[in-house]
Design a protein around this motif. Structure first.
Motif, PDB file in Angstrom:
ATOM      1  N   LEU A 129      86.460  80.029  43.083  1.00 27.83           N
ATOM      2  CA  LEU A 129      86.401  81.132  43.625  1.00 27.83           C
ATOM      3  C   LEU A 129      86.500  80.720  45.476  1.00 27.83           C
ATOM      4  O   LEU A 129      86.630  78.859  45.857  1.00 27.83           O
ATOM      5  CB  LEU A 129      84.811  80.351  43.370  1.00 27.83           C
ATOM      6  N   VAL A 130      86.984  81.571  46.012  1.00 30.30           N
ATOM      7  CA  VAL A 130      87.217  80.940  47.437  1.00 30.30           C
ATOM      8  C   VAL A 130      86.140  81.204  48.349  1.00 30.30           C
ATOM      9  O   VAL A 130      86.060  82.817  48.208  1.00 30.30           O
ATOM     10  CB  VAL A 130      88.696  80.931  47.639  1.00 30.30           C
ATOM     11  N   GLN A 131      85.732  80.694  49.454  1.00 30.44           N
ATOM     12  CA  GLN A 131      85.144  81.243  50.409  1.00 30.44           C
ATOM     13  C   GLN A 131      85.523  80.438  51.823  1.00 30.44           C
ATOM     14  O   GLN A 131      86.142  79.555  52.111  1.00 30.44           O
ATOM     15  CB  GLN A 131      83.614  80.499  50.015  1.00 30.44           C
ATOM     16  N   SER A 138      91.769  89.009  39.731  1.00 28.86           N
ATOM     17  CA  SER A 138      91.011  88.669  41.103  1.00 28.86           C
ATOM     18  C   SER A 138      90.268  89.992  41.671  1.00 28.86           C
ATOM     19  O   SER A 138      90.194  91.068  41.350  1.00 28.86           O
ATOM     20  CB  SER A 138      92.183  88.272  41.872  1.00 28.86           C
ATOM     21  N   ILE A 139      89.069  89.312  42.249  1.00 24.30           N
ATOM     22  CA  ILE A 139      88.218  90.045  42.820  1.00 24.30           C
ATOM     23  C   ILE A 139      87.687  89.513  44.125  1.00 24.30           C
ATOM     24  O   ILE A 139      87.514  88.519  44.176  1.00 24.30           O
ATOM     25  CB  ILE A 139      86.576  90.119  41.859  1.00 24.30           C
ATOM     26  N   ASP A 192      83.881  86.268  53.043  1.00 22.18           N
ATOM     27  CA  ASP A 192      84.480  86.599  52.412  1.00 22.18           C
ATOM     28  C   ASP A 192      84.773  85.437  50.537  1.00 22.18           C
ATOM     29  O   ASP A 192      84.754  84.434  51.017  1.00 22.18           O
ATOM     30  CB  ASP A 192      85.921  87.048  52.957  1.00 22.18           C
ATOM     31  N   PHE A 193      84.888  86.167  50.377  1.00 20.55           N
ATOM     32  CA  PHE A 193      85.412  85.847  49.323  1.00 20.55           C
ATOM     33  C   PHE A 193      85.633  86.147  47.889  1.00 20.55           C
ATOM     34  O   PHE A 193      87.097  87.191  48.227  1.00 20.55           O
ATOM     35  CB  PHE A 193      83.708  86.170  47.811  1.00 20.55           C
ATOM     36  N   PHE A 194      86.831  84.980  47.882  1.00 20.30           N
ATOM     37  CA  PHE A 194      87.733  85.948  46.398  1.00 20.30           C
ATOM     38  C   PHE A 194      87.991  84.847  45.334  1.00 20.30           C
ATOM     39  O   PHE A 194      87.991  84.220  45.070  1.00 20.30           O
ATOM     40  CB  PHE A 194      89.356  85.134  47.272  1.00 20.30           C
ATOM     41  N   LEU A 195      87.656  85.663  43.946  1.00 22.43           N
ATOM     42  CA  LEU A 195      87.356  85.030  42.272  1.00 22.43           C
ATOM     43  C   LEU A 195      89.256  85.666  42.461  1.00 22.43           C
ATOM     44  O   LEU A 195      89.360  86.164  41.948  1.00 22.43           O
ATOM     45  CB  LEU A 195      86.517  85.661  42.387  1.00 22.43           C
TER      46      LEU A 195
END
Length: 347
Positions: free
Chosen positions: A273-275, A312-313, A321-324
């Motif tokens: 999980l990137v934020q 990915s979502i 911003d979120f990147f899962l």
């Protein structure tokens, strides 16, 4: 004998009259719903949606416009009266707009078909009509149905749909898990059946412009506090992780656009999980074309993409911003993890 026959005729007529004045049967109501769906040319609705995600529910204002056969405008707001996100469907595709960030994404998608949608009237009617296991009851003012659902998130297992007896308009919806605990609740405040729409009501550019008129849209580098300039933001953590997933490793990286936080979960079903604090796009930025599909996270719409073995979502929420991403989680678990990203941790 004639008098007895006469009395029987009168008695039968009275019974028929009483039956006609009594409650409608489930079959009668189903026939009415079927006709309502067939005659539906559009509607406008407003509702309050409450999502039970923790100790305190998250509350959103929802405005829905629908024009037959496939034009949609869904506005979601969680602070003030201005929309934080708008979902559009028109002849050009499905759009997800974030007016405050000047962000627009277009999907080639069949949304909202093939899945239940808690705030769409025709979806609710379809769930009622197509579920052979539905239950039916009536109160003084409402018809109440309990049906199965068709959500990507299988934890959203059942729903209670309450319709007004007077005109079969929606009154409320409760989405429940298998233990009948309410996870999502929608209370309709207004509903207008078969309204008139204006040219451009479902146009992407017009909706983006009109939404920005009602809010102060910041420009790059303007109006930021000292804390915002250094890229600081509240780091959020998923409250749900699949069984066998270990404690996360946390890494902070400095980029040209500020701090980026990477949370890596190891174990049987690892994911990342990137934020990062989101950036306001220039007004001239063109619409981004997404190869994925929109996915309902409850509090916002995300973009789900499958690239080889990686799913990915990505989504934006409350300034971040979120990147899962994961090569091991299936779509259902990915959505469940994304939906649960609201926890904080003192650091």
């Amino acid at each position: 004998m004639k008098r007895v026959i006469s009395l029987l005729v009168v008695f039968t007529a009275v019974l028929l009259l009483l039956a006609a004045c009594g409650e409608k049967s489930q079959e009668d109501v189903m026939n009415d719903l079927d006709k309502t769906l067939d005659d539906l040319t559009g509607y406008k609705a407003e509702a309050e949606m409450s999502i039970q995600t923790g100790e305190e529910p998250q509350v959103y204002q929802v405005e829905v416009w629908y024009k037959h056969p496939s034009y949609y405008r869904v506005s979601l707001s969680n602070e003030g009266d201005e929309p934080s996100q708008i979902i559009l469907r028109n002849d050009e595709g499905v759009f997800v707009l974030t007016p405050a960030l000047n962000k627009s994404f277009r999907f080639q998608s069949d949304w909202p078909e093939n899945n239940s949608q808690v705030y769409l009237y025709e979806s609710l009617l379809g769930d009622i009509l197509l579920d052979p296991e539905r239950s039916f009851s009536a109160t003084d003012d409402h018809y109440v149905f309990q049906t199965n659902t068709n959500y990507t998130n299988k934890n959203l297992n059942q729903q209670e749909i309450m319709l007004n007896k007077k005109d079969l308009s929606p009154a409320s919806v409760k989405i429940m898990d298998v233990d009948l605990e309410v996870l999502v609740q929608l209370e309709f405040s207004t509903f207008e059946l078969n309204p008139e729409f204006n040219d451009g009501d479902f146009d992407m550019d017009r909706n983006m412009t009109y939404a920005q008129w009602g809010m102060e849209v910041p420009t790059l580098g303007d109006g930021q506090t000292e804390e915002e300039e250094d890229g600081s933001f509240t780091v959020l953590y998923p409250m749900y992780t699949p069984q066998g997933t270990g404690y996360p490793e946390i890494e902070e990286v400095e980029t040209a656009n500020g701090k980026r936080v990477i949370i890596s979960y190891e174990g049987d079903e690892p994911f990342r999980l990137v934020q990062q604090k989101n950036q306001v796009m220039e007004a001239s930025t063109p619409v981004s074309i997404s190869e994925g599909k929109p996915v309902d996270l409850g509090f916002t719409q995300g973009a789900l993409k499958v690239d080889g073995e990686t799913t990915s979502i990505s989504w934006s929420y409350q300034g971040t911003d979120f990147f899962l991403s994961s090569q091991h989680l299936d779509e259902e678990n990915m959505v469940a993890v994304a939906r649960s990203v609201y926890g904080t941790e003192e650091k």
